[in-house]
Design a protein around this motif. Structure first.
Motif, PDB file in Angstrom:
ATOM      1  N   VAL A 150     140.959  45.082  26.550  1.00 33.73           N
ATOM      2  CA  VAL A 150     139.375  45.507  26.843  1.00 33.73           C
ATOM      3  C   VAL A 150     138.853  45.984  25.698  1.00 33.73           C
ATOM      4  CG1 VAL A 150     139.779  47.928  27.812  1.00 33.73           C
ATOM      5  CG2 VAL A 150     138.095  46.290  28.616  1.00 33.73           C
ATOM      6  N   ARG A 151     139.866  46.705  24.594  1.00 35.84           N
ATOM      7  CA  ARG A 151     138.869  47.113  23.457  1.00 35.84           C
ATOM      8  C   ARG A 151     138.507  46.278  22.614  1.00 35.84           C
ATOM      9  NH1 ARG A 151     143.624  51.586  22.913  1.00 35.84           N
ATOM     10  NH2 ARG A 151     144.615  50.066  24.160  1.00 35.84           N
ATOM     11  N   GLU A 152     139.216  44.976  22.835  1.00 31.68           N
ATOM     12  CA  GLU A 152     138.909  44.020  21.767  1.00 31.68           C
ATOM     13  C   GLU A 152     137.726  43.115  22.524  1.00 31.68           C
ATOM     14  OE1 GLU A 152     142.357  41.833  20.444  1.00 31.68           O
ATOM     15  OE2 GLU A 152     143.129  43.718  20.177  1.00 31.68           O
ATOM     16  N   ALA A 153     137.853  43.029  23.856  1.00 30.39           N
ATOM     17  CA  ALA A 153     137.290  41.982  24.412  1.00 30.39           C
ATOM     18  C   ALA A 153     135.690  42.193  24.870  1.00 30.39           C
ATOM     19  CB  ALA A 153     137.741  41.534  26.011  1.00 30.39           C
ATOM     20  N   ILE A 154     135.264  43.661  25.032  1.00 31.51           N
ATOM     21  CA  ILE A 154     134.060  44.034  25.524  1.00 31.51           C
ATOM     22  C   ILE A 154     133.496  45.266  24.462  1.00 31.51           C
ATOM     23  CG2 ILE A 154     132.994  44.797  27.565  1.00 31.51           C
ATOM     24  CD1 ILE A 154     135.070  43.769  29.430  1.00 31.51           C
ATOM     25  N   LYS A 155     132.351  44.874  24.221  1.00 32.99           N
ATOM     26  CA  LYS A 155     131.483  46.102  23.520  1.00 32.99           C
ATOM     27  C   LYS A 155     131.694  47.364  24.380  1.00 32.99           C
ATOM     28  CE  LYS A 155     128.680  43.344  20.633  1.00 32.99           C
ATOM     29  NZ  LYS A 155     127.335  43.091  20.414  1.00 32.99           N
ATOM     30  N   PRO A 156     132.014  48.823  23.714  1.00 31.39           N
ATOM     31  CA  PRO A 156     132.104  50.007  24.636  1.00 31.39           C
ATOM     32  C   PRO A 156     130.660  50.324  24.990  1.00 31.39           C
ATOM     33  CG  PRO A 156     132.389  50.448  22.228  1.00 31.39           C
ATOM     34  CD  PRO A 156     132.401  48.892  22.343  1.00 31.39           C
ATOM     35  N   LEU A 157     130.771  51.206  25.989  1.00 32.55           N
ATOM     36  CA  LEU A 157     129.616  51.632  26.633  1.00 32.55           C
ATOM     37  C   LEU A 157     129.065  52.760  25.711  1.00 32.55           C
ATOM     38  CD1 LEU A 157     127.881  52.242  29.183  1.00 32.55           C
ATOM     39  CD2 LEU A 157     129.163  54.179  29.543  1.00 32.55           C
ATOM     40  N   LYS A 158     127.548  52.458  25.514  1.00 32.86           N
ATOM     41  CA  LYS A 158     126.943  53.488  24.623  1.00 32.86           C
ATOM     42  C   LYS A 158     126.168  54.565  25.151  1.00 32.86           C
ATOM     43  CE  LYS A 158     125.830  49.949  21.065  1.00 32.86           C
ATOM     44  NZ  LYS A 158     124.766  49.133  20.148  1.00 32.86           N
ATOM     45  N   GLY A 185     144.506  37.487  29.353  1.00 40.59           N
ATOM     46  CA  GLY A 185     143.309  38.349  29.178  1.00 40.59           C
ATOM     47  C   GLY A 185     143.633  39.075  27.773  1.00 40.59           C
ATOM     48  N   THR A 186     142.405  39.692  27.118  1.00 37.88           N
ATOM     49  CA  THR A 186     142.891  40.448  25.822  1.00 37.88           C
ATOM     50  C   THR A 186     142.522  41.914  26.303  1.00 37.88           C
ATOM     51  OG1 THR A 186     141.845  38.601  24.523  1.00 37.88           O
ATOM     52  CG2 THR A 186     141.745  40.485  23.458  1.00 37.88           C
ATOM     53  N   ALA A 201     148.475  53.771  23.725  1.00 34.62           N
ATOM     54  CA  ALA A 201     149.392  52.405  23.383  1.00 34.62           C
ATOM     55  C   ALA A 201     149.308  51.620  24.813  1.00 34.62           C
ATOM     56  CB  ALA A 201     150.792  53.030  23.050  1.00 34.62           C
ATOM     57  N   MET A 202     148.617  52.371  25.619  1.00 34.26           N
ATOM     58  CA  MET A 202     148.502  51.400  26.965  1.00 34.26           C
ATOM     59  C   MET A 202     147.568  50.371  26.859  1.00 34.26           C
ATOM     60  SD  MET A 202     148.057  52.791  30.798  1.00 34.26           S
ATOM     61  CE  MET A 202     146.240  53.151  30.645  1.00 34.26           C
ATOM     62  N   ARG A 203     148.026  49.081  27.076  1.00 35.14           N
ATOM     63  CA  ARG A 203     147.260  47.592  26.991  1.00 35.14           C
ATOM     64  C   ARG A 203     146.382  47.674  28.416  1.00 35.14           C
ATOM     65  NH1 ARG A 203     148.790  42.261  28.572  1.00 35.14           N
ATOM     66  NH2 ARG A 203     147.183  40.716  27.726  1.00 35.14           N
ATOM     67  N   VAL A 204     145.007  47.474  28.216  1.00 34.18           N
ATOM     68  CA  VAL A 204     144.101  47.525  29.437  1.00 34.18           C
ATOM     69  C   VAL A 204     143.454  46.208  29.489  1.00 34.18           C
ATOM     70  CG1 VAL A 204     142.456  48.720  30.874  1.00 34.18           C
ATOM     71  CG2 VAL A 204     144.056  49.948  29.570  1.00 34.18           C
ATOM     72  N   VAL A 205     143.435  45.371  30.625  1.00 33.84           N
ATOM     73  CA  VAL A 205     142.900  44.072  30.679  1.00 33.84           C
ATOM     74  C   VAL A 205     141.823  44.339  31.974  1.00 33.84           C
ATOM     75  CG1 VAL A 205     142.926  41.783  31.040  1.00 33.84           C
ATOM     76  CG2 VAL A 205     144.640  42.841  29.285  1.00 33.84           C
ATOM     77  N   LEU A 206     140.505  43.651  31.814  1.00 30.80           N
ATOM     78  CA  LEU A 206     139.902  43.647  32.934  1.00 30.80           C
ATOM     79  C   LEU A 206     139.891  42.291  33.497  1.00 30.80           C
ATOM     80  CD1 LEU A 206     137.722  45.163  34.424  1.00 30.80           C
ATOM     81  CD2 LEU A 206     135.875  44.342  32.868  1.00 30.80           C
ATOM     82  N   ALA A 207     140.189  42.083  34.480  1.00 30.75           N
ATOM     83  CA  ALA A 207     140.213  40.927  35.303  1.00 30.75           C
ATOM     84  C   ALA A 207     138.954  40.369  36.005  1.00 30.75           C
ATOM     85  CB  ALA A 207     141.372  40.928  36.515  1.00 30.75           C
ATOM     86  N   ASP A 208     138.766  39.345  36.166  1.00 26.27           N
ATOM     87  CA  ASP A 208     137.173  38.808  37.127  1.00 26.27           C
ATOM     88  C   ASP A 208     137.508  39.412  38.010  1.00 26.27           C
ATOM     89  OD1 ASP A 208     136.829  37.154  34.666  1.00 26.27           O
ATOM     90  OD2 ASP A 208     137.494  35.276  35.911  1.00 26.27           O
ATOM     91  N   PRO A 209     136.204  39.711  38.483  1.00 27.39           N
ATOM     92  CA  PRO A 209     135.902  40.529  39.868  1.00 27.39           C
ATOM     93  C   PRO A 209     136.204  39.756  41.170  1.00 27.39           C
ATOM     94  CG  PRO A 209     133.971  40.196  38.952  1.00 27.39           C
ATOM     95  CD  PRO A 209     134.894  39.783  37.965  1.00 27.39           C
ATOM     96  N   VAL A 258     142.120  34.061  39.281  1.00 30.05           N
ATOM     97  CA  VAL A 258     141.813  35.329  38.613  1.00 30.05           C
ATOM     98  C   VAL A 258     143.342  35.516  38.097  1.00 30.05           C
ATOM     99  CG1 VAL A 258     141.578  37.673  39.082  1.00 30.05           C
ATOM    100  CG2 VAL A 258     140.084  35.928  40.257  1.00 30.05           C
ATOM    101  N   ILE A 259     144.397  35.392  38.718  1.00 30.52           N
ATOM    102  CA  ILE A 259     145.587  35.981  38.220  1.00 30.52           C
ATOM    103  C   ILE A 259     145.912  35.219  36.803  1.00 30.52           C
ATOM    104  CG2 ILE A 259     148.210  35.847  38.693  1.00 30.52           C
ATOM    105  CD1 ILE A 259     147.394  36.399  41.411  1.00 30.52           C
ATOM    106  N   GLU A 260     145.630  33.832  36.888  1.00 28.84           N
ATOM    107  CA  GLU A 260     146.019  33.158  35.583  1.00 28.84           C
ATOM    108  C   GLU A 260     145.182  33.734  34.570  1.00 28.84           C
ATOM    109  OE1 GLU A 260     149.009  31.404  35.015  1.00 28.84           O
ATOM    110  OE2 GLU A 260     149.149  31.994  36.937  1.00 28.84           O
ATOM    111  N   ARG A 261     143.877  33.827  34.817  1.00 32.83           N
ATOM    112  CA  ARG A 261     142.865  34.349  33.788  1.00 32.83           C
ATOM    113  C   ARG A 261     143.332  35.716  33.055  1.00 32.83           C
ATOM    114  NH1 ARG A 261     139.027  31.498  36.731  1.00 32.83           N
ATOM    115  NH2 ARG A 261     138.431  33.312  37.663  1.00 32.83           N
TER     116      ARG A 261
END
Length: 405
Positions: free
Chosen positions: A146-154, A143-144, A114-122, A136-139
């Protein structure tokens, strides 16, 4: 109402926004000795003060603890509901940036619950650290997950196979080797044997990897060859050509005079050791035992010696190192590696020594500093020290001065 009065509505408008996340995780690249921690701590404080999160934590992508996976699992088990991961990638590495996103997406899908995880700009440049990083803070606030924003590692098939190679060349890129031209040596090996990926490697090929400092810096630039257990030192591009042809590619014998076996020491042309074999001092008093003690010229501080030793309390009662005396140094400190500015006499003392414990004063970590020495003694000479403990009393010892490493 006077001109200086502020209405409740105006106060609400000036109040800082509520934190967007419970925790901001500052993700560093990692270093062998963890020198990034202070920088990451300071950035974390700034992000919390700017309202990004209620608190900050530190994690590392490589080389240092704690790993990002460990920190995220701890936060999940703690019941944290929202986390923003802020990569600090200096110098910038595009491959690492992309990998972090894909790995984080995969981890979140499998472990976040249930933990929401967002990846900020580096934060990937000096300008990012000098500014309040509000962009960076505002974006990150918008943020969405990370499960929805980025394709998972294959996971590629090749990543599940141990490389079937004949040899591994480990090129040291520590500070001394880097200054001695190790990067040229590594590029030369990669051009010869190829920048392999696990699923590209073929049988009997040579895998070329880089490492941090391997230790024997006087051999710089240094390359270790496994499983032959051979090290090549003082290499030049010309010497490497012959080594690559005769040893690595054809599986022949190690190539002299650049090949060294474990335990060998570097010698001058006249056969004398570059760094003489000098004894390590030892002493005992009461329940306190000191072993492997020596000093050498400090790497950073001028007119100073650094001291190293292993102090063990063999007793059943706690003791404490109260003072250290030296005949030619009025300022003595127990100091942590990472900068020698503003060292005060007696810093780090007294030093507690719990019953049954061992404290190691060692290079790159906690160590002894003898400061303001008018004439630093040469390697091979000796230094007299007196260590005073609360219960064990005074312990005189004579340490040899070793050559700088």
């Amino acid at each position: 109402m006077s001109m200086n009065e502020i209405t409740p509505g105006e106060m609400a408008n000036t109040a800082p926004p509520s934190p967007a996340f419970e925790v901001a995780v500052l993700l560093g690249r990692g270093m062998p000795l963890g020198e990034q921690r202070r920088t990451l701590d300071e950035i974390g404080v700034a992000l919390v003060n700017e309202g990004l999160a209620e608190r900050s934590e530190i994690a590392f992508a490589e080389l240092s603890d704690p790993a990002l996976s460990v920190v995220l699992l701890h936060l999940r088990d703690e019941g944290v509901r929202s986390v923003v991961v802020v990569p600090v990638i200096i110098p910038f590495d595009r491959n690492l940036k992309g990998w972090i996103g894909r790995w984080l997406s995969r981890w979140s899908a499998e472990e976040a619950g249930a933990m929401r995880v967002v990846l900020a700009d580096p934060l990937d440049g000096i300008a990012d650290q000098l500014s309040p990083v509000r962009a960076v803070i505002e974006r990150a606030r918008l943020g969405t997950d990370v499960r929805e924003a980025i394709k998972p590692l294959k996971i590629k098939a090749g990543a599940s196979r141990i490389p079937d190679v004949s040899r591994v060349a480990l090129v040291c890129l520590g500070p001394r080797c880097a200054q001695a031209g190790a990067a040229v040596i590594y590029d030369q090996l990669r051009r010869r044997f190829g920048p392999h990926k696990p699923d590209d490697l073929q049988e009997n090929e040579v895998l070329c990897l880089t490492t941090n400092c391997q230790g024997p810096c006087n051999f710089a630039p240094l390359v270790g060859i496994q499983p032959d257990n051979i090290w090549y030192g003082n290499l030049t591009p010309e010497a490497l050509e012959g080594i690559a042809d005769r040893h690595l590619a054809q599986g022949g014998e190690p190539v002299s005079p650049w090949a060294f076996q474990p335990g060998e020491r570097l010698k001058k042309t006249d056969g004398a050791l570059v760094e003489p074999d000098l004894p390590l001092a030892a002493a005992e008093a009461g329940a306190i035992r000191i072993r492997q003690a020596f000093v050498r010229k400090a790497m950073v501080e001028d007119n100073a010696l650094a001291g190293f030793m292993e102090i063990t309390n063999l007793g059943t009662f706690d003791d404490m190192l109260l003072a250290i005396e030296c005949c030619f140094s009025a300022r003595i400190a127990i100091h942590a590696a990472g900068g020698h500015d503003d060292i005060l006499a007696g810093e780090g003392l007294p030093l507690p020594l719990a019953a049954g414990s061992t404290i190691r004063l060692q290079p790159g970590r906690l160590h002894l500093m003898l400061l303001d020495i008018p004439d630093v003694p040469d390697p091979g000479s000796t230094v007299d020290l007196v260590l005073t403990f609360r219960h064990a009393g005074s312990m005189p010892m004579t340490c040899h001065v070793h050559a700088p490493s």
